[in-house]
Design an enzyme around this catalytic site. Structure first.
Site, PDB file in Angstrom:
ATOM      1  CB  ILE A   1      10.760  20.104  51.973  1.00 48.48           C
ATOM      2  CG1 ILE A   1      10.208  18.852  52.665  1.00 48.48           C
ATOM      3  CG2 ILE A   1       9.656  20.931  51.328  1.00 48.48           C
ATOM      4  CD1 ILE A   1       9.618  17.821  51.729  1.00 48.48           C
ATOM      5  CD  GLU A   2      16.585  20.372  47.496  1.00 45.03           C
ATOM      6  OE1 GLU A   2      16.881  21.017  46.480  1.00 45.03           O
ATOM      7  OE2 GLU A   2      17.240  19.391  47.896  1.00 45.03           O
ATOM      8  CG  LEU A   3      10.801  21.674  44.362  1.00 45.50           C
ATOM      9  CD1 LEU A   3      10.268  20.670  43.348  1.00 45.50           C
ATOM     10  CD2 LEU A   3      11.527  22.808  43.664  1.00 45.50           C
TER      11      LEU A   3
END
Length: 303
Positions: free
Chosen positions: A156-158
């Site tokens: 999860i990067e956004l």
């Protein structure tokens, strides 16, 4: 809105899936690799057949949640939307027969994903279970065919951190004697990870491969391993997981910063991190870049 976790019993879920973790956690360190974002990196079956990668993450399901229609992106390998990836079931079964654990990586650096509520998390978990794991539903298309993957990898990067802890719990609740659900994750190295901290705190992750790159305060920089080792030690004593992996770019071009030359990894880093009781091995981004550099072949005997 705070998520309500009172209906879950993390200890019960851990006990239910304990055998899955215990078997894979035994023995020496291994290499986890991301596959799926370059059509020139070889097939999934060929990746597993190298014998170098006990864990392979299929990347990425990069659209999901918040009312969106989920979308799987496997770059140049095949087109999931047209049914062009269902033949991967043959590869999946081949990998699993060799003892390789396959996870669907959700998220990534490019995409459109978020969870709007606990109910949204539950609905996404139902979709993942029926579309990629051990479930079946006549109304849900299985993009990779009828073979079941072993688990879900969180990258999860956004967006927001909200409700990913609920998603983890819902997914883990599908564990049974016939189907183990592995939960893995690739947080950024600043601790705690801004977007995955609450999910990690569930204590339900089987493996965590921290991205020790693209973040100078906690990575290898210009011949100096101090920040990297300090960050590893912080993660090792703080994260609730059975096994912790050192996530690295497999080539200098694979990331903006943080590449460690193989000889430095072998002589200066591995001897230190292998002292951790949580040490699980190394993760590489990605199979394509590893093909270019040969990194995995140069270190696999030292893990």
């Amino acid at each position: 809105m705070a998520s309500n976790s009172s209906t879950y019993n993390p200890l019960l879920l851990l006990l239910l899936c304990l055998s899955a973790t215990a078997i894979s956690a035994a023995g020496r360190g291994g290499i986890a690799i991301y596959w799926g974002q370059n059509g020139n990196e070889g097939t999934l079956a060929a990746t597993c057949a190298t014998g170098k990668f006990p864990y392979v993450n299929l990347a990425f399901l990069n659209v999901f949640g918040n009312g969106s229609n989920p979308e799987l992106n496997l770059a140049g390998h095949c087109d999931p939307a047209s049914g062009g990836c269902v033949s991967l079931s043959t590869d999946i079964r081949s990998c699993q027969k060799q003892g390789v654990k396959l996870m669907l990586a959700i998220g990534g650096g490019i995409g459109r994903y978020s969870l709007s509520s606990q109910l949204d998390a539950k609905n996404v978990s139902i979709y993942l279970w029926n579309a990629f794991l051990g479930g079946k539903s006549p109304s849900v298309f299985r993009p990779l065919g009828d073979a079941a993957l072993d688990g879900i990898d969180f990258d999860i990067e956004l967006g927001s951190s909200q409700f990913y802890d609920d998603l983890v719990r819902y997914l883990k609740s599908y564990c049974s004697r016939s189907q183990k659900v592995y939960i893995t994750g690739a947080p950024q190295c600043p601790f705690p990870d801004r977007l995955m901290g609450s999910a990690s705190n569930t204590g339900l992750f089987d493996y965590v491969w921290v991205q020790f790159y693209n973040n100078p305060p906690c990575q290898y920089t210009s011949g100096n391993t101090t920040n990297l080792i300090n960050s590893w030690n912080l993660w090792s004593r703080s994260i609730r997981t059975k096994k912790l992996f050192l996530g690295l770019p497999a080539a200098p071009q694979a990331a903006g910063s943080g590449f460690i030359p193989p000889d430095v990894l072998i002589s200066q880093v591995l001897p230190v991190i292998k002292k951790s009781p949580k040490y699980g091995g190394v993760m590489f981004w990605s199979k394509f870049w590893d093909d270019q550099s040969g990194y995995s072949s140069s270190i696999v005997s030292h893990l």
